[in-house]
Every structure is written in structure tokens, then in C-alpha cells.
Design a protein around this motif. Structure first.
Motif, PDB file in Angstrom:
ATOM      1  N   THR A   1      82.233  62.206 -13.329  1.00  0.00           N
ATOM      2  CA  THR A   1      81.614  62.552 -14.615  1.00  0.00           C
ATOM      3  C   THR A   1      82.394  61.927 -15.761  1.00  0.00           C
ATOM      4  OG1 THR A   1      80.737  64.652 -13.765  1.00  0.00           O
ATOM      5  CG2 THR A   1      80.978  64.439 -16.165  1.00  0.00           C
ATOM      6  N   PHE A   2      83.714  62.054 -15.734  1.00  0.00           N
ATOM      7  CA  PHE A   2      84.539  61.462 -16.791  1.00  0.00           C
ATOM      8  C   PHE A   2      84.449  59.943 -16.783  1.00  0.00           C
ATOM      9  CE2 PHE A   2      86.647  65.621 -17.062  1.00  0.00           C
ATOM     10  CZ  PHE A   2      86.778  65.733 -18.436  1.00  0.00           C
ATOM     11  N   PHE A   3      84.375  59.366 -15.595  1.00  0.00           N
ATOM     12  CA  PHE A   3      84.215  57.915 -15.502  1.00  0.00           C
ATOM     13  C   PHE A   3      82.888  57.489 -16.140  1.00  0.00           C
ATOM     14  CE2 PHE A   3      82.222  54.382 -13.150  1.00  0.00           C
ATOM     15  CZ  PHE A   3      83.107  53.369 -13.473  1.00  0.00           C
ATOM     16  N   SER A   4      81.820  58.226 -15.826  1.00  0.00           N
ATOM     17  CA  SER A   4      80.502  57.894 -16.373  1.00  0.00           C
ATOM     18  C   SER A   4      80.477  58.025 -17.890  1.00  0.00           C
ATOM     19  CB  SER A   4      79.435  58.812 -15.757  1.00  0.00           C
ATOM     20  OG  SER A   4      79.397  58.651 -14.349  1.00  0.00           O
ATOM     21  N   PHE A   5      81.103  59.092 -18.414  1.00  0.00           N
ATOM     22  CA  PHE A   5      81.147  59.269 -19.867  1.00  0.00           C
ATOM     23  C   PHE A   5      81.976  58.169 -20.529  1.00  0.00           C
ATOM     24  CE2 PHE A   5      79.685  63.713 -19.340  1.00  0.00           C
ATOM     25  CZ  PHE A   5      78.714  63.718 -20.337  1.00  0.00           C
ATOM     26  N   SER A   6      83.035  57.731 -19.862  1.00  0.00           N
ATOM     27  CA  SER A   6      83.852  56.650 -20.412  1.00  0.00           C
ATOM     28  C   SER A   6      83.041  55.367 -20.541  1.00  0.00           C
ATOM     29  CB  SER A   6      85.082  56.406 -19.522  1.00  0.00           C
ATOM     30  OG  SER A   6      85.914  57.543 -19.480  1.00  0.00           O
ATOM     31  N   VAL A   7      82.268  55.049 -19.502  1.00  0.00           N
ATOM     32  CA  VAL A   7      81.406  53.861 -19.549  1.00  0.00           C
ATOM     33  C   VAL A   7      80.320  54.033 -20.614  1.00  0.00           C
ATOM     34  CG1 VAL A   7      79.746  52.465 -18.255  1.00  0.00           C
ATOM     35  CG2 VAL A   7      81.841  53.254 -17.144  1.00  0.00           C
ATOM     36  N   LEU A   8      79.763  55.256 -20.711  1.00  0.00           N
ATOM     37  CA  LEU A   8      78.717  55.521 -21.700  1.00  0.00           C
ATOM     38  C   LEU A   8      79.224  55.304 -23.126  1.00  0.00           C
ATOM     39  CD1 LEU A   8      75.927  56.589 -22.552  1.00  0.00           C
ATOM     40  CD2 LEU A   8      76.874  58.910 -22.398  1.00  0.00           C
ATOM     41  N   PHE A   9      80.380  55.908 -23.453  1.00  0.00           N
ATOM     42  CA  PHE A   9      80.920  55.764 -24.799  1.00  0.00           C
ATOM     43  C   PHE A   9      81.372  54.326 -25.064  1.00  0.00           C
ATOM     44  CE2 PHE A   9      81.733  60.460 -24.443  1.00  0.00           C
ATOM     45  CZ  PHE A   9      80.795  60.820 -25.403  1.00  0.00           C
ATOM     46  N   GLY A  10      81.861  53.662 -24.010  1.00  0.00           N
ATOM     47  CA  GLY A  10      82.188  52.251 -24.158  1.00  0.00           C
ATOM     48  C   GLY A  10      80.954  51.427 -24.453  1.00  0.00           C
ATOM     49  N   SER A  11      79.830  51.789 -23.837  1.00  0.00           N
ATOM     50  CA  SER A  11      78.563  51.087 -24.084  1.00  0.00           C
ATOM     51  C   SER A  11      78.085  51.314 -25.511  1.00  0.00           C
ATOM     52  CB  SER A  11      77.495  51.565 -23.103  1.00  0.00           C
ATOM     53  OG  SER A  11      77.861  51.268 -21.770  1.00  0.00           O
ATOM     54  N   ILE A  12      78.232  52.539 -26.008  1.00  0.00           N
ATOM     55  CA  ILE A  12      77.827  52.835 -27.384  1.00  0.00           C
ATOM     56  C   ILE A  12      78.661  52.031 -28.366  1.00  0.00           C
ATOM     57  CG2 ILE A  12      77.769  54.634 -29.151  1.00  0.00           C
ATOM     58  CD1 ILE A  12      77.073  56.619 -26.909  1.00  0.00           C
ATOM     59  N   ALA A  13      79.987  51.998 -28.134  1.00  0.00           N
ATOM     60  CA  ALA A  13      80.865  51.218 -29.004  1.00  0.00           C
ATOM     61  C   ALA A  13      80.500  49.741 -28.968  1.00  0.00           C
ATOM     62  CB  ALA A  13      82.324  51.418 -28.577  1.00  0.00           C
ATOM     63  N   THR A  14      80.191  49.238 -27.778  1.00  0.00           N
ATOM     64  CA  THR A  14      79.782  47.844 -27.642  1.00  0.00           C
ATOM     65  C   THR A  14      78.467  47.589 -28.368  1.00  0.00           C
ATOM     66  OG1 THR A  14      80.842  47.743 -25.461  1.00  0.00           O
ATOM     67  CG2 THR A  14      79.302  45.993 -26.002  1.00  0.00           C
ATOM     68  N   GLY A  15      77.530  48.538 -28.261  1.00  0.00           N
ATOM     69  CA  GLY A  15      76.255  48.397 -28.945  1.00  0.00           C
ATOM     70  C   GLY A  15      76.418  48.316 -30.452  1.00  0.00           C
ATOM     71  N   ILE A  16      77.302  49.142 -31.012  1.00  0.00           N
ATOM     72  CA  ILE A  16      77.543  49.109 -32.453  1.00  0.00           C
ATOM     73  C   ILE A  16      78.228  47.802 -32.854  1.00  0.00           C
ATOM     74  CG2 ILE A  16      78.736  50.237 -34.380  1.00  0.00           C
ATOM     75  CD1 ILE A  16      78.428  52.866 -32.846  1.00  0.00           C
TER      76      ILE A  16
ATOM     77  N   LEU B   1      77.919  44.919 -31.323  1.00  0.00           N
ATOM     78  CA  LEU B   1      76.885  43.877 -31.266  1.00  0.00           C
ATOM     79  C   LEU B   1      75.963  43.954 -32.479  1.00  0.00           C
ATOM     80  CD1 LEU B   1      75.937  44.054 -27.473  1.00  0.00           C
ATOM     81  CD2 LEU B   1      77.220  42.241 -28.622  1.00  0.00           C
ATOM     82  N   PHE B   2      75.640  45.172 -32.897  1.00  0.00           N
ATOM     83  CA  PHE B   2      74.792  45.361 -34.081  1.00  0.00           C
ATOM     84  C   PHE B   2      75.471  44.778 -35.322  1.00  0.00           C
ATOM     85  CE2 PHE B   2      74.008  48.020 -37.833  1.00  0.00           C
ATOM     86  CZ  PHE B   2      72.643  47.827 -38.006  1.00  0.00           C
ATOM     87  N   GLN B   3      76.781  45.063 -35.471  1.00  0.00           N
ATOM     88  CA  GLN B   3      77.506  44.551 -36.635  1.00  0.00           C
ATOM     89  C   GLN B   3      77.641  43.033 -36.583  1.00  0.00           C
ATOM     90  OE1 GLN B   3      81.220  46.698 -37.022  1.00  0.00           O
ATOM     91  NE2 GLN B   3      80.207  48.412 -38.032  1.00  0.00           N
ATOM     92  N   LEU B   4      77.876  42.484 -35.397  1.00  0.00           N
ATOM     93  CA  LEU B   4      77.980  41.028 -35.273  1.00  0.00           C
ATOM     94  C   LEU B   4      76.651  40.354 -35.587  1.00  0.00           C
ATOM     95  CD1 LEU B   4      80.139  40.703 -32.032  1.00  0.00           C
ATOM     96  CD2 LEU B   4      80.821  40.095 -34.355  1.00  0.00           C
ATOM     97  N   LYS B   5      75.566  41.000 -35.164  1.00  0.00           N
ATOM     98  CA  LYS B   5      74.233  40.443 -35.418  1.00  0.00           C
ATOM     99  C   LYS B   5      73.948  40.343 -36.908  1.00  0.00           C
ATOM    100  CE  LYS B   5      69.321  41.253 -34.485  1.00  0.00           C
ATOM    101  NZ  LYS B   5      68.337  42.158 -33.816  1.00  0.00           N
TER     102      LYS B   5
ATOM    103  N   GLY C   1      74.276  46.181 -24.732  1.00  0.00           N
ATOM    104  CA  GLY C   1      73.133  45.319 -25.020  1.00  0.00           C
ATOM    105  C   GLY C   1      71.840  46.110 -25.062  1.00  0.00           C
ATOM    106  N   LEU C   2      71.679  47.026 -24.116  1.00  0.00           N
ATOM    107  CA  LEU C   2      70.483  47.874 -24.110  1.00  0.00           C
ATOM    108  C   LEU C   2      70.479  48.820 -25.308  1.00  0.00           C
ATOM    109  CD1 LEU C   2      70.339  48.747 -20.293  1.00  0.00           C
ATOM    110  CD2 LEU C   2      68.907  47.123 -21.532  1.00  0.00           C
ATOM    111  N   CYS C   3      71.671  49.335 -25.626  1.00  0.00           N
ATOM    112  CA  CYS C   3      71.790  50.262 -26.758  1.00  0.00           C
ATOM    113  C   CYS C   3      71.459  49.573 -28.079  1.00  0.00           C
ATOM    114  CB  CYS C   3      73.209  50.833 -26.798  1.00  0.00           C
ATOM    115  SG  CYS C   3      73.491  52.071 -28.075  1.00  0.00           S
ATOM    116  N   SER C   4      71.865  48.302 -28.206  1.00  0.00           N
ATOM    117  CA  SER C   4      71.649  47.574 -29.455  1.00  0.00           C
ATOM    118  C   SER C   4      70.169  47.283 -29.713  1.00  0.00           C
ATOM    119  CB  SER C   4      72.430  46.256 -29.445  1.00  0.00           C
ATOM    120  OG  SER C   4      71.932  45.365 -28.456  1.00  0.00           O
ATOM    121  N   LEU C   5      69.333  47.446 -28.677  1.00  0.00           N
ATOM    122  CA  LEU C   5      67.890  47.237 -28.847  1.00  0.00           C
ATOM    123  C   LEU C   5      67.220  48.447 -29.491  1.00  0.00           C
ATOM    124  CD1 LEU C   5      67.060  45.579 -25.396  1.00  0.00           C
ATOM    125  CD2 LEU C   5      67.452  44.442 -27.593  1.00  0.00           C
ATOM    126  N   THR C   6      67.967  49.544 -29.624  1.00  0.00           N
ATOM    127  CA  THR C   6      67.435  50.771 -30.222  1.00  0.00           C
ATOM    128  C   THR C   6      68.030  50.962 -31.619  1.00  0.00           C
ATOM    129  OG1 THR C   6      69.195  52.232 -29.419  1.00  0.00           O
ATOM    130  CG2 THR C   6      67.395  51.727 -27.891  1.00  0.00           C
TER     131      THR C   6
END
Length: 243
Positions: A34-49, A51-55, A123-128
Motif C-alpha cells: 500500500t505504501f509503495f503504491s501511494f509513493s508511486v501515485l504521489f510521484g505520478s502527481i508530482a510528475t504530472g504537475i 509536465l504541466f508547468q513545462l508545457k 503523463g496520464l495525470c497531465s491530460l486531466t
């Protein structure tokens, strides 16, 4: 029975060692995953933001700025969110290493896999609209993040270098508007030959960024007018506080 087996049994009896129930191992395993999954999830959100800022980064502004290349990069690259992503990549590595099979994989494989998962998820997050909304929450509620963003905005208060930002307080005609700049001064803007980006139209209370040149202390000739916050403003009333 060998001597070693006898010694082990004797030690178990002496120390009154009892086996853990299977449910304890299953619970621990589920917590780790569970903690591993949440770590990847929050990492994905940070990556999405990030990517949004770079765009929406305004890479073409370097020629207008008096800042060094390093400072321009710091103003443009979403360092905060990249560090955020790196931190959760570290958490993901730690928790994956503690899974039942985690010890079999080397560090480079685990870290690379975590980063790839974060990039795919980001990448998927940045589409939203999620990155945009989360960033707004940080701006409104995290003081140091708000201070970082305000520092970036001050870059636009360089009229002598062709950059100006403010809020339209009067639409005088199809050729001229008046804005209140970031310093609170009223400036007349000649928009005769200006290109409006992002589908903007000149309306009162609209926050804008302007590229052009200063004619004198009260007149600025606009070549290009952009939304104050990337794609978030399309004209009309703005939803963000402007200082």
C-alpha cells in the motif's frame, strides 16, 4: 536429528519462541504494498504537475530578461515538483525493497522502474485538470510555494526590457487599454498591433502579461498579450488573486 537441529530446538524452548500467525505476515505485506503504491501515485502527481508547468513554460522570454541563464532555468524548470517526485521515488524504492521479493532486484532496476511508473502516471495525470487544480491549492495554502510563484511573476515587471504585467482596469478603445501593473501604477497600453494569445479579448479585470516596448513612463506599446496563468484565463473575470 543432527546436533545443529537439537541446538535450535533447545534454543526455541529456552527462549519460548513462538511463530507469528500467518495473518500478521499478510497484514505487513499489504501495508508495504500500500505504501509503495501511494509513493508511486504521489510521484505520478508530482510528475504530472511538472509536465504541466513545462508545457506552459515561457521559454522564449530569455532574450527579454536581464537574469542569468541559471536563474532563468530556476524560474522556468519546476524544481519543487521534480524534488517532490525524487522524494517519493525514494519512498517507492524503500518499500519495494521490503517486499517479499524486493531483495532480488538491484537498486538501479527498482529506481528506474519507479521513475518510469511515475512518468507514465504523470503523463496520464497531465491530460486531466488535476495538476492545475493541485498547483492552485498549493499556491493558495502553502506560504513558501506562494512566495516562489510570486518571485517568478516579478520577472514580468521589467518594462525597460519589454515585459509588463497587470490587470486591465479600463478598455479605452480598440487601440488602447489601461492596466494597473504589479507595482500598482496605471499604464496606458497601445494594443493596435498586438497579438492576443489564448483566445483573450480585452475586458476589464482581466490579468495579462505583455511583451512589447516602453515608449515612455506612461505608455507601453504591446506586441503580444498573454494570459496571466497559462491556459487558465480565456477572458472575463479571473478566479485568481492578483497582487
Amino acid at each position: 536429528m543432527t546436533d545443529i537441529s537439537k541446538q535450535i530446538l533447545q534454543r526455541i524452548k529456552q527462549d519460548n519462541i513462538r511463530p507469528y500467525p500467518k495473518c500478521c505476515f499478510l497484514f505487513k505485506r499489504s501495508i508495504i504494498w500500500t505504501f509503495f503504491s501511494f509513493s508511486v501515485l504521489f510521484g505520478s502527481i508530482a510528475t504530472g504537475i511538472a509536465l504541466f508547468q513545462l508545457k506552459h513554460a515561457e521559454w522564449d522570454l530569455y532574450q527579454h530578461l536581464r537574469h542569468s541563464l541559471l536563474e532563468f532555468i530556476l524560474l522556468t524548470i519546476p524544481c519543487f515538483w521534480l524534488v517532490f517526485m525524487a522524494g517519493f521515488t525514494g519512498f517507492a524504492y524503500y518499500y519495494f525493497r521490503h517486499t517479499e521479493q524486493g531483495y532480488r532486484y538491484n537498486t538501479l532496476w527498482i529506481v528506474s522502474g519507479s521513475i518510469i511508473l511515475s512518468i507514465i502516471g504523470g503523463g496520464l495525470c497531465s491530460l486531466t485538470r488535476a495538476p492545475e487544480r493541485i498547483e492552485t491549492i498549493f499556491k493558495d495554502n502553502v506560504p513558501f510555494y506562494k512566495a516562489m510563484e510570486e518571485h517568478k511573476h516579478k520577472v514580468w515587471m521589467s518594462p525597460e526590457h519589454g515585459l509588463l504585467a497587470g490587470k486591465i482596469n479600463k478598455v479605452i478603445s480598440g487601440q488602447k487599454i489601461q492596466i494597473e501593473d504589479l507595482a500598482g501604477n496605471n499604464v496606458l497600453i497601445d494594443i493596435t498591433h498586438a497579438t492576443w494569445k489564448g483566445g483573450l479579448t480585452p475586458v476589464e479585470n482581466l490579468k495579462i502579461k505583455i511583451i512589447g516596448h516602453r515608449e515612455n513612463k506612461i505608455l507601453f506599446i504591446a506586441d503580444e498579450i498573454r494570459p496571466w496563468e497559462g491556459r487558465r484565463h480565456r477572458g472575463g473575470k479571473c478566479q485568481y488573486e492578483f497582487r
